[in-house]
Design a protein around this motif. Structure first.
Motif, PDB file in Angstrom:
ATOM      1  N   ALA A 117       3.467   9.433  -0.835  1.00  0.00           N
ATOM      2  CA  ALA A 117       2.657   8.408  -1.192  1.00  0.00           C
ATOM      3  C   ALA A 117       1.249   8.836  -1.771  1.00  0.00           C
ATOM      4  CB  ALA A 117       2.517   7.444   0.034  1.00  0.00           C
ATOM      5  N   GLN A 118       0.687  10.015  -1.117  1.00  0.00           N
ATOM      6  CA  GLN A 118      -0.678  10.268  -1.649  1.00  0.00           C
ATOM      7  C   GLN A 118      -0.468  11.072  -3.048  1.00  0.00           C
ATOM      8  OE1 GLN A 118      -3.692  10.224   0.065  1.00  0.00           O
ATOM      9  NE2 GLN A 118      -4.413  10.700  -1.877  1.00  0.00           N
ATOM     10  N   LEU A 136       2.292   1.617  -6.856  1.00  0.00           N
ATOM     11  CA  LEU A 136       2.511   2.558  -5.825  1.00  0.00           C
ATOM     12  C   LEU A 136       3.611   1.866  -5.016  1.00  0.00           C
ATOM     13  CD1 LEU A 136       1.839   5.062  -4.078  1.00  0.00           C
ATOM     14  CD2 LEU A 136       0.368   3.775  -2.912  1.00  0.00           C
ATOM     15  N   ALA A 137       3.571   0.780  -4.643  1.00  0.00           N
ATOM     16  CA  ALA A 137       4.747   0.203  -3.623  1.00  0.00           C
ATOM     17  C   ALA A 137       5.860   0.173  -4.393  1.00  0.00           C
ATOM     18  CB  ALA A 137       4.219  -1.472  -3.258  1.00  0.00           C
ATOM     19  N   ASP A 138       6.154  -0.242  -5.760  1.00  0.00           N
ATOM     20  CA  ASP A 138       7.429  -0.281  -6.373  1.00  0.00           C
ATOM     21  C   ASP A 138       8.081   1.000  -6.339  1.00  0.00           C
ATOM     22  OD1 ASP A 138       7.101  -2.980  -6.766  1.00  0.00           O
ATOM     23  OD2 ASP A 138       6.385  -2.604  -8.864  1.00  0.00           O
ATOM     24  N   ALA A 156      -3.738   0.914   2.724  1.00  0.00           N
ATOM     25  CA  ALA A 156      -4.733   1.829   3.243  1.00  0.00           C
ATOM     26  C   ALA A 156      -5.166   2.753   2.022  1.00  0.00           C
ATOM     27  CB  ALA A 156      -3.968   2.996   4.194  1.00  0.00           C
ATOM     28  N   LEU A 157      -4.387   3.038   1.189  1.00  0.00           N
ATOM     29  CA  LEU A 157      -4.817   4.035  -0.071  1.00  0.00           C
ATOM     30  C   LEU A 157      -5.634   3.218  -1.164  1.00  0.00           C
ATOM     31  CD1 LEU A 157      -1.846   6.163  -0.689  1.00  0.00           C
ATOM     32  CD2 LEU A 157      -3.924   6.846   0.481  1.00  0.00           C
ATOM     33  N   ILE A 158      -5.361   1.965  -1.382  1.00  0.00           N
ATOM     34  CA  ILE A 158      -5.971   0.901  -2.257  1.00  0.00           C
ATOM     35  C   ILE A 158      -6.725  -0.242  -1.359  1.00  0.00           C
ATOM     36  CG2 ILE A 158      -5.803  -0.186  -4.465  1.00  0.00           C
ATOM     37  CD1 ILE A 158      -3.264   1.716  -4.500  1.00  0.00           C
ATOM     38  N   PRO A 159      -7.732  -0.245  -0.927  1.00  0.00           N
ATOM     39  CA  PRO A 159      -8.401  -1.186  -0.032  1.00  0.00           C
ATOM     40  C   PRO A 159      -8.738  -2.364  -0.949  1.00  0.00           C
ATOM     41  CG  PRO A 159     -10.067   0.663  -0.173  1.00  0.00           C
ATOM     42  CD  PRO A 159      -8.631   1.219  -0.844  1.00  0.00           C
TER      43      PRO A 159
END
Length: 159
Positions: A117-118, A136-138, A156-159
């Motif tokens: 993910a990172q 990111l989710a896709d 969390a990564l993209i607030p």
């Protein structure tokens, strides 16, 4: 129309060819059966060769499922959902799929997800935070990671 004659195999030739095919890498029953049909073997010969391969441990569904799960997780960074889907397409039963998942340690599974993910997040150049979160989710969902983990990590990564 000049058509090449298709090669025919005796049962013994086919056995040797399939032994080599299975020895090269673990195969599931479906792949081997399809290979035999492609070789134009009659159904009785297919059954005899399949039986021979099973008897001599060239074919083993559990071994295949375990090595498939291990390999796809470690090399392609697939999550369990994707691995399960791919194994089902190869006609592997739920019991063997669950046994295959014992090859993936839980802590390593979580760490791989976080690292993947990172890494993907760092590669994204999208400016709009909602589009970036969706990309990111896709990406993670396509690779078969659990949905709740994916959306939690994206937020969390993209607030």
């Amino acid at each position: 129309m000049n058509q090449q004659p298709t090669k025919t195999y005796t049962v013994e030739e086919a056995k040797r060819k399939l032994e080599a095919y299975c020895a090269y890498q673990d195969r599931c029953h479906k792949e081997v059966r399809e290979k035999l049909i492609q070789m134009r073997m009659i159904p009785d010969a297919v059954d005899a060769i399949m039986y021979h391969l099973l008897q001599h441990k060239f074919l083993d569904e559990e071994r295949f499922a375990r090595s498939f799960a291990r390999g796809k997780f470690r090399h392609k960074k697939w999550g369990k959902n994707r691995i399960k889907q791919e194994l089902k397409q190869r006609e592997i039963g739920t019991y063997l799929i669950n046994k295959a998942f014992t090859e993936i340690p839980e802590e390593e599974y979580r760490n791989t997800f976080d690292a993947l993910a990172q890494k993907r997040f760092d590669q994204l150049t999208e400016k709009d935070k909602y589009k970036k979160r969706k990309k990111l989710a896709d990406y993670l969902m396509y690779r078969g990671w659990p949905g709740d983990w994916v959306y939690e990590k994206a937020k969390a990564l993209i607030p």
